[in-house]
Design a protein around this motif. Structure first.
Motif, PDB file in Angstrom:
ATOM      1  N   ILE A 186       0.799  -1.164  -0.068  1.00  0.00           N
ATOM      2  CA  ILE A 186      -0.029  -0.120  -0.011  1.00  0.00           C
ATOM      3  C   ILE A 186       0.966   1.242  -0.082  1.00  0.00           C
ATOM      4  CG2 ILE A 186      -1.610   1.273   1.285  1.00  0.00           C
ATOM      5  CD1 ILE A 186      -2.708  -1.323   2.353  1.00  0.00           C
ATOM      6  N   PRO A 187       0.788   2.080  -1.120  1.00  0.00           N
ATOM      7  CA  PRO A 187       1.955   2.966  -1.210  1.00  0.00           C
ATOM      8  C   PRO A 187       1.876   4.046  -0.112  1.00  0.00           C
ATOM      9  CG  PRO A 187       0.580   2.837  -3.264  1.00  0.00           C
ATOM     10  CD  PRO A 187      -0.165   1.936  -1.998  1.00  0.00           C
ATOM     11  N   ASN A 188       0.994   4.541   0.580  1.00  0.00           N
ATOM     12  CA  ASN A 188       1.105   5.617   1.584  1.00  0.00           C
ATOM     13  C   ASN A 188      -0.036   5.826   2.553  1.00  0.00           C
ATOM     14  OD1 ASN A 188      -0.722   7.193   0.072  1.00  0.00           O
ATOM     15  ND2 ASN A 188       0.780   7.343  -1.472  1.00  0.00           N
ATOM     16  N   PHE A 189       0.096   6.336   3.475  1.00  0.00           N
ATOM     17  CA  PHE A 189      -1.017   6.639   4.454  1.00  0.00           C
ATOM     18  C   PHE A 189      -2.473   6.860   3.911  1.00  0.00           C
ATOM     19  CE2 PHE A 189       1.375   7.236   8.750  1.00  0.00           C
ATOM     20  CZ  PHE A 189       0.560   6.678   9.359  1.00  0.00           C
ATOM     21  N   HIS A 190      -2.384   7.582   2.674  1.00  0.00           N
ATOM     22  CA  HIS A 190      -3.557   7.962   1.738  1.00  0.00           C
ATOM     23  C   HIS A 190      -4.588   6.930   1.558  1.00  0.00           C
ATOM     24  CE1 HIS A 190      -2.030  12.255   1.762  1.00  0.00           C
ATOM     25  NE2 HIS A 190      -0.796  11.364   1.455  1.00  0.00           N
ATOM     26  N   LYS A 191      -3.944   5.879   1.390  1.00  0.00           N
ATOM     27  CA  LYS A 191      -4.399   4.377   0.638  1.00  0.00           C
ATOM     28  C   LYS A 191      -4.720   3.634   2.014  1.00  0.00           C
ATOM     29  CE  LYS A 191      -3.783   5.836  -3.621  1.00  0.00           C
ATOM     30  NZ  LYS A 191      -4.920   6.348  -4.241  1.00  0.00           N
ATOM     31  N   LEU A 192      -4.523   4.060   3.282  1.00  0.00           N
ATOM     32  CA  LEU A 192      -4.611   3.034   4.300  1.00  0.00           C
ATOM     33  C   LEU A 192      -5.918   3.283   5.208  1.00  0.00           C
ATOM     34  CD1 LEU A 192      -2.344   1.142   5.218  1.00  0.00           C
ATOM     35  CD2 LEU A 192      -1.577   2.871   6.942  1.00  0.00           C
ATOM     36  N   SER A 193      -6.804   4.127   4.678  1.00  0.00           N
ATOM     37  CA  SER A 193      -7.835   4.511   5.567  1.00  0.00           C
ATOM     38  C   SER A 193      -8.853   3.225   5.761  1.00  0.00           C
ATOM     39  CB  SER A 193      -8.657   5.556   5.059  1.00  0.00           C
ATOM     40  OG  SER A 193      -8.111   6.799   4.793  1.00  0.00           O
ATOM     41  N   TRP A 194      -8.880   2.466   4.804  1.00  0.00           N
ATOM     42  CA  TRP A 194     -10.058   1.328   5.028  1.00  0.00           C
ATOM     43  C   TRP A 194      -9.212   0.210   6.060  1.00  0.00           C
ATOM     44  CZ3 TRP A 194      -8.211  -3.882   4.034  1.00  0.00           C
ATOM     45  CH2 TRP A 194      -7.015  -3.776   3.339  1.00  0.00           C
ATOM     46  N   LEU A 195      -7.996   0.175   6.055  1.00  0.00           N
ATOM     47  CA  LEU A 195      -7.447  -1.043   7.038  1.00  0.00           C
ATOM     48  C   LEU A 195      -7.532  -0.122   8.240  1.00  0.00           C
ATOM     49  CD1 LEU A 195      -5.911  -3.447   7.065  1.00  0.00           C
ATOM     50  CD2 LEU A 195      -3.929  -2.321   6.558  1.00  0.00           C
ATOM     51  N   SER A 196      -7.566   1.025   8.460  1.00  0.00           N
ATOM     52  CA  SER A 196      -7.378   1.462   9.829  1.00  0.00           C
ATOM     53  C   SER A 196      -8.662   1.191  10.442  1.00  0.00           C
ATOM     54  CB  SER A 196      -6.932   3.030   9.868  1.00  0.00           C
ATOM     55  OG  SER A 196      -5.427   3.217   9.807  1.00  0.00           O
ATOM     56  N   VAL A 380      -6.292   0.194 -11.215  1.00  0.00           N
ATOM     57  CA  VAL A 380      -4.707   0.141 -11.402  1.00  0.00           C
ATOM     58  C   VAL A 380      -3.867   0.457 -10.364  1.00  0.00           C
ATOM     59  CG1 VAL A 380      -2.896   1.501 -12.999  1.00  0.00           C
ATOM     60  CG2 VAL A 380      -5.374   1.007 -13.960  1.00  0.00           C
ATOM     61  N   TYR A 381      -2.738  -0.619 -10.030  1.00  0.00           N
ATOM     62  CA  TYR A 381      -1.994  -0.337  -9.122  1.00  0.00           C
ATOM     63  C   TYR A 381      -0.495  -0.022  -9.775  1.00  0.00           C
ATOM     64  CZ  TYR A 381       1.186  -1.569  -5.311  1.00  0.00           C
ATOM     65  OH  TYR A 381       2.350  -1.329  -4.499  1.00  0.00           O
ATOM     66  N   TYR A 382      -0.044   0.902  -9.085  1.00  0.00           N
ATOM     67  CA  TYR A 382       1.404   1.430  -9.483  1.00  0.00           C
ATOM     68  C   TYR A 382       2.612   0.779  -8.979  1.00  0.00           C
ATOM     69  CZ  TYR A 382      -1.414   4.837 -11.986  1.00  0.00           C
ATOM     70  OH  TYR A 382      -2.320   5.305 -12.855  1.00  0.00           O
ATOM     71  N   LEU A 383       3.248  -0.179  -9.433  1.00  0.00           N
ATOM     72  CA  LEU A 383       4.075  -1.085  -8.566  1.00  0.00           C
ATOM     73  C   LEU A 383       5.728  -0.246  -8.975  1.00  0.00           C
ATOM     74  CD1 LEU A 383       5.108  -3.648  -7.617  1.00  0.00           C
ATOM     75  CD2 LEU A 383       5.458  -4.599  -9.620  1.00  0.00           C
ATOM     76  N   ASN A 384       6.317  -0.236  -7.868  1.00  0.00           N
ATOM     77  CA  ASN A 384       7.490   0.299  -7.829  1.00  0.00           C
ATOM     78  C   ASN A 384       8.585  -0.764  -7.266  1.00  0.00           C
ATOM     79  OD1 ASN A 384       9.849   1.760  -6.000  1.00  0.00           O
ATOM     80  ND2 ASN A 384       9.285   2.963  -7.833  1.00  0.00           N
TER      81      ASN A 384
END
Length: 436
Positions: A186-196, A380-384
């Motif tokens: 999960i790239p960052n905090f912005h995408k983490l709300s559902w898990l929290s 779409v997921y951006y893989l780094n």
């Protein structure tokens, strides 16, 4: 599809990809050029509850037992006021020099650097990241203990309470690590709300179960030895043990409340209207009030139920054996909550490393290139590649350390006490600097 990014921020890189696909970028960006923040005080409260209410809430009965009916609740309440006060100061430090219109500070370290600078940056940085790493190791251990507790609960129910039912934690640490390797992408905090939000619901569930079982034990008429000063010297502990365990209990309580290490990162997810500092103060009030309510109830009712013999954790330490299915469910809730909490505390570490590597090697394709991958039911997921390798290695290292030092949780109180002072003290200094 692969595109190489040439910007200073990995957040901006992803925004450019998304914006180009949608036909423009400006409408999707905030005033600092990063993707538009959509968080509210509700999602911030969920992050706070996930960060603060850990499975340590179930050990507060033990902490109250060491301190007694007078000092225990007083110290719990005192730390709640200290935490709320310092969190309001930090909320005003998110932007500087003006708390509403100033330049954004994306991390706790950015806030220290902008308001204090000098050697204080290095001191707070050391305290913050040692604390965060320690928490992630401790959560790996605690989650595996909860998973093992499910197996042991079923074993006790089937074979009787006299059975030892010894089960190794190591396979469950590996399972926990495998889950974290996936979630760490999960790239960052912005995408983490559902898990929290999910983790916060889990924390309410197992805390309520522990509270309900303790109330049932008290209502059942069982006699538990309690006192105004807690465990008695010469009866429960020696004089040296009394002093040591009292300080350990205070350290555990301090550690249970501290979330200043991730507050700025949480605030960076909140949209700018209304002002972020006002929304964050509201989120902190709701989060800490909820936390304190559960802490006092679980700690005091748990002490009333078990007295001076309170276990370190009355769900995994088998203060209760029946109903076994409810104990199983509570321990599953603990494990799920710690899965989310691990991410809340590891995201600042991930961001710190990735940001610094990106700034140092801006032309390195492994670090800057992102691949757009379509995932069914997600999009779409951006893989780094660098993010994939680095975060995977971090999870593996924390899992290995948890296996090597299974007693690491005994040091978490010391880590909490050691990091509480510099992080809290420098929050006060930042407010003083803002006033100047």
């Amino acid at each position: 599809m692969a595109r190489e990014m040439q910007h200073n921020s990995m957040y901006l890189e992803q925004a450019d990809l998304e914006g180009n696909e949608n036909g423009g970028t400006h409408k999707n960006l905030d005033d600092d050029g990063r993707p538009k923040r959509t968080g509210t005080w509700v999602t911030a409260s969920a992050h706070i509850i996930t960060a603060v209410i850990g499975s340590g809430v179930l050990s507060l009965a033990w902490a109250i037992a060491q301190l007694g009916w007078v000092a225990g609740p007083v110290i719990l309440t005192a730390f709640s006021f200290i935490t709320f006060f310092t969190s309001t100061l930090l909320a005003d430090s998110y932007r500087s020099p003006d708390p509403v219109t100033g330049k954004r500070n994306y991390t706790y370290m950015d806030a220290v650097r902008a308001n204090l600078g000098g050697w204080k940056v290095h001191l707070c940085g050391l305290a913050q990241y040692v604390n965060l790493i320690g928490i992630t190791i401790g959560y790996t251990i605690t989650a595996s203990i909860s998973m093992v507790a499910v197996k042991r609960s079923n074993c006790f129910h089937k074979h009787g309470h006299h059975e030892k039912c010894n089960i190794s934690n190591y396979p469950y640490m590996i399972i926990f690590a495998c889950i974290q390797i996936i979630l760490s992408q999960i790239p960052n905090f912005h995408k983490l709300s559902w898990l929290s939000i999910l983790a916060a619901l889990m924390s309410f569930s197992y805390s309520s179960i522990g509270l309900g079982l303790s109330l049932a034990k008290v209502a059942g008429g069982g006699h538990a030895r309690t006192s105004l000063t807690g465990t008695k010297v010469g009866v429960d502990v020696t004089a040296a043990q009394k002093v040591w365990k009292a300080f350990q209990a205070i350290g555990d309580i301090a550690f249970a409340y501290a979330y200043s290490t991730v507050l700025i990162e949480i605030q960076d997810t909140i949209k700018s209207s209304p002002p972020e500092n006002k929304a964050m103060k509201k989120a902190s009030f709701v989060g800490i009030l909820t936390t304190t309510l559960f802490y006092v109830l679980c700690g005091c009712v748990g002490y009333a139920a078990f007295g001076n013999d309170a276990p370190g954790n009355f769900l995994t330490g088998f203060g209760f054996y029946e109903p076994f299915w409810l104990i199983d469910f509570a321990n599953v809730c603990i494990a799920v909550h710690l899965i989310g909490a691990y991410q809340v505390f590891s995201q600042p570490i991930f961001s710190f490393m990735e940001r610094n590597c990106h700034q140092r090697w801006p032309e390195n394709k492994v670090i800057t290139r992102e691949h757009a991958i379509y995932i069914p039911f997600y999009g779409v997921y951006y893989l780094n590649l660098f993010r994939l390798v680095w975060r995977t290695l971090y999870v593996i290292v924390t899992a290995v350390l948890a296996m090597i030092f299974p007693f690491f949780n005994d040091f978490l109180g010391l880590i909490g006490a050691a990091s509480f002072w510099p992080l809290t003290y420098h929050s006060l200094l930042q407010l003083d600097q803002l006033k100047v």
